[in-house]
Design a protein around this motif. Structure first.
Motif, PDB file in Angstrom:
ATOM      1  N   ALA A  83       0.858  -1.182   0.000  1.00  0.00           N
ATOM      2  CA  ALA A  83       0.000   0.000   0.000  1.00  0.00           C
ATOM      3  C   ALA A  83       0.895   1.233   0.000  1.00  0.00           C
ATOM      4  O   ALA A  83       1.575   1.523   0.983  1.00  0.00           O
ATOM      5  CB  ALA A  83      -0.909  -0.003   1.219  1.00  0.00           C
ATOM      6  N   ILE A  84       0.922   1.912  -1.135  1.00  0.00           N
ATOM      7  CA  ILE A  84       1.746   3.110  -1.283  1.00  0.00           C
ATOM      8  C   ILE A  84       0.798   4.255  -1.580  1.00  0.00           C
ATOM      9  O   ILE A  84       0.175   4.297  -2.642  1.00  0.00           O
ATOM     10  CB  ILE A  84       2.777   2.940  -2.414  1.00  0.00           C
ATOM     11  CG1 ILE A  84       3.672   1.734  -2.129  1.00  0.00           C
ATOM     12  CG2 ILE A  84       3.580   4.222  -2.586  1.00  0.00           C
ATOM     13  CD1 ILE A  84       4.599   1.372  -3.270  1.00  0.00           C
ATOM     14  N   GLU A  85       0.667   5.140  -0.617  1.00  0.00           N
ATOM     15  CA  GLU A  85      -0.249   6.268  -0.764  1.00  0.00           C
ATOM     16  C   GLU A  85       0.550   7.519  -1.089  1.00  0.00           C
ATOM     17  O   GLU A  85       1.522   7.830  -0.405  1.00  0.00           O
ATOM     18  CB  GLU A  85      -1.044   6.457   0.529  1.00  0.00           C
ATOM     19  CG  GLU A  85      -1.896   5.246   0.863  1.00  0.00           C
ATOM     20  CD  GLU A  85      -1.895   4.910   2.341  1.00  0.00           C
ATOM     21  OE1 GLU A  85      -1.258   5.627   3.133  1.00  0.00           O
ATOM     22  OE2 GLU A  85      -2.528   3.904   2.694  1.00  0.00           O
ATOM     23  N   LEU A  86       0.147   8.217  -2.118  1.00  0.00           N
ATOM     24  CA  LEU A  86       0.823   9.427  -2.577  1.00  0.00           C
ATOM     25  C   LEU A  86      -0.042  10.633  -2.264  1.00  0.00           C
ATOM     26  O   LEU A  86      -1.196  10.691  -2.689  1.00  0.00           O
ATOM     27  CB  LEU A  86       1.069   9.319  -4.090  1.00  0.00           C
ATOM     28  CG  LEU A  86       1.569  10.561  -4.812  1.00  0.00           C
ATOM     29  CD1 LEU A  86       2.906  11.015  -4.261  1.00  0.00           C
ATOM     30  CD2 LEU A  86       1.664  10.273  -6.302  1.00  0.00           C
ATOM     31  N   TRP A  87       0.536  11.554  -1.506  1.00  0.00           N
ATOM     32  CA  TRP A  87      -0.187  12.755  -1.115  1.00  0.00           C
ATOM     33  C   TRP A  87       0.576  13.996  -1.565  1.00  0.00           C
ATOM     34  O   TRP A  87       1.744  14.176  -1.211  1.00  0.00           O
ATOM     35  CB  TRP A  87      -0.334  12.840   0.408  1.00  0.00           C
ATOM     36  CG  TRP A  87      -0.951  11.673   1.077  1.00  0.00           C
ATOM     37  CD1 TRP A  87      -1.944  10.869   0.618  1.00  0.00           C
ATOM     38  CD2 TRP A  87      -0.603  11.148   2.367  1.00  0.00           C
ATOM     39  NE1 TRP A  87      -2.248   9.899   1.529  1.00  0.00           N
ATOM     40  CE2 TRP A  87      -1.441  10.043   2.627  1.00  0.00           C
ATOM     41  CE3 TRP A  87       0.321  11.511   3.338  1.00  0.00           C
ATOM     42  CZ2 TRP A  87      -1.382   9.310   3.792  1.00  0.00           C
ATOM     43  CZ3 TRP A  87       0.389  10.779   4.506  1.00  0.00           C
ATOM     44  CH2 TRP A  87      -0.456   9.693   4.723  1.00  0.00           C
ATOM     45  N   PRO A  88      -0.058  14.887  -2.323  1.00  0.00           N
ATOM     46  CA  PRO A  88       0.573  16.178  -2.585  1.00  0.00           C
ATOM     47  C   PRO A  88       0.522  17.010  -1.306  1.00  0.00           C
ATOM     48  O   PRO A  88      -0.409  16.888  -0.511  1.00  0.00           O
ATOM     49  CB  PRO A  88      -0.293  16.787  -3.686  1.00  0.00           C
ATOM     50  CG  PRO A  88      -1.608  16.086  -3.578  1.00  0.00           C
ATOM     51  CD  PRO A  88      -1.350  14.738  -2.972  1.00  0.00           C
ATOM     52  N   ALA A  89       1.545  17.825  -1.109  1.00  0.00           N
ATOM     53  CA  ALA A  89       1.607  18.631   0.120  1.00  0.00           C
ATOM     54  C   ALA A  89       2.245  19.976  -0.185  1.00  0.00           C
ATOM     55  O   ALA A  89       2.964  20.137  -1.167  1.00  0.00           O
ATOM     56  CB  ALA A  89       2.404  17.895   1.192  1.00  0.00           C
ATOM     57  N   ALA A  90       1.972  20.916   0.673  1.00  0.00           N
ATOM     58  CA  ALA A  90       2.567  22.247   0.567  1.00  0.00           C
ATOM     59  C   ALA A  90       3.671  22.373   1.607  1.00  0.00           C
ATOM     60  O   ALA A  90       3.605  21.776   2.682  1.00  0.00           O
ATOM     61  CB  ALA A  90       1.502  23.311   0.800  1.00  0.00           C
ATOM     62  N   THR A  91       4.698  23.135   1.256  1.00  0.00           N
ATOM     63  CA  THR A  91       5.795  23.387   2.184  1.00  0.00           C
ATOM     64  C   THR A  91       6.463  24.699   1.805  1.00  0.00           C
ATOM     65  O   THR A  91       6.048  25.366   0.848  1.00  0.00           O
ATOM     66  CB  THR A  91       6.802  22.218   2.191  1.00  0.00           C
ATOM     67  OG1 THR A  91       7.708  22.387   3.270  1.00  0.00           O
ATOM     68  CG2 THR A  91       7.541  22.115   0.883  1.00  0.00           C
ATOM     69  N   SER A  92       7.497  25.053   2.508  1.00  0.00           N
ATOM     70  CA  SER A  92       8.188  26.309   2.237  1.00  0.00           C
ATOM     71  C   SER A  92       9.063  26.200   0.997  1.00  0.00           C
ATOM     72  O   SER A  92       9.428  25.106   0.557  1.00  0.00           O
ATOM     73  CB  SER A  92       9.067  26.694   3.434  1.00  0.00           C
ATOM     74  OG  SER A  92      10.156  25.792   3.539  1.00  0.00           O
ATOM     75  N   GLU A  93       9.394  27.324   0.448  1.00  0.00           N
ATOM     76  CA  GLU A  93      10.273  27.384  -0.719  1.00  0.00           C
ATOM     77  C   GLU A  93      11.641  26.775  -0.394  1.00  0.00           C
ATOM     78  O   GLU A  93      12.226  26.072  -1.224  1.00  0.00           O
ATOM     79  CB  GLU A  93      10.416  28.859  -1.146  1.00  0.00           C
ATOM     80  CG  GLU A  93      10.833  29.074  -2.562  1.00  0.00           C
ATOM     81  CD  GLU A  93       9.914  28.472  -3.614  1.00  0.00           C
ATOM     82  OE1 GLU A  93      10.476  28.023  -4.620  1.00  0.00           O
ATOM     83  OE2 GLU A  93       8.686  28.416  -3.456  1.00  0.00           O
ATOM     84  N   ALA A  94      12.123  26.990   0.820  1.00  0.00           N
ATOM     85  CA  ALA A  94      13.426  26.440   1.227  1.00  0.00           C
ATOM     86  C   ALA A  94      13.410  24.911   1.233  1.00  0.00           C
ATOM     87  O   ALA A  94      14.375  24.274   0.803  1.00  0.00           O
ATOM     88  CB  ALA A  94      13.821  26.972   2.599  1.00  0.00           C
TER      89      ALA A  94
END
Length: 105
Positions: A83-94
């Motif tokens: 089971a490989i779940e792929l989630w897009p996420a937001a983070t800082s530019e750094a």
């Protein structure tokens, strides 16, 4: 610059989790892998309800590498159907820059 992708994967042992994590980082498919404490997984498999202790890992990579990372984990994983779940996420530019540097050639 790519967006952050998180892949959540469970493994049967800590040794396997660490081995796969190290391999994909060495191959520059992930910038980081957080191998977590074991958890109890309850799931249906072939018409049975199973309970197993598993080791979750959170892989951090760019969206451009996410599918290649998923495919490589599938190759290395001992489960027939990981089971490989792929989630897009937001983070800082750094953090995005660090991921790009860590997974680029």
């Amino acid at each position: 610059m790519s967006d952050l992708a998180l892949l959540h994967v469970t493994f049967g042992t800590a040794e396997e989790a660490e081995s796969v994590a190290r391999a994909v980082i060495e191959e520059r498919l992930a910038a980081c892998a957080n191998v977590m404490q074991s958890c109890t997984s309850i799931y249906r498999w072939k018409d049975n309800i199973e309970t197993e202790i598993e080791v979750p890992v959170l892989f951090k990579t760019g969206m451009e590498q996410a599918l290649a990372l998923r495919d490589r984990i599938t190759q290395l994983h001992s489960y027939d159907t990981p089971a490989i779940e792929l989630w897009p996420a937001a983070t800082s530019e750094a953090v995005l820059e660090w991921i790009d540097e860590s997974t680029g050639d």
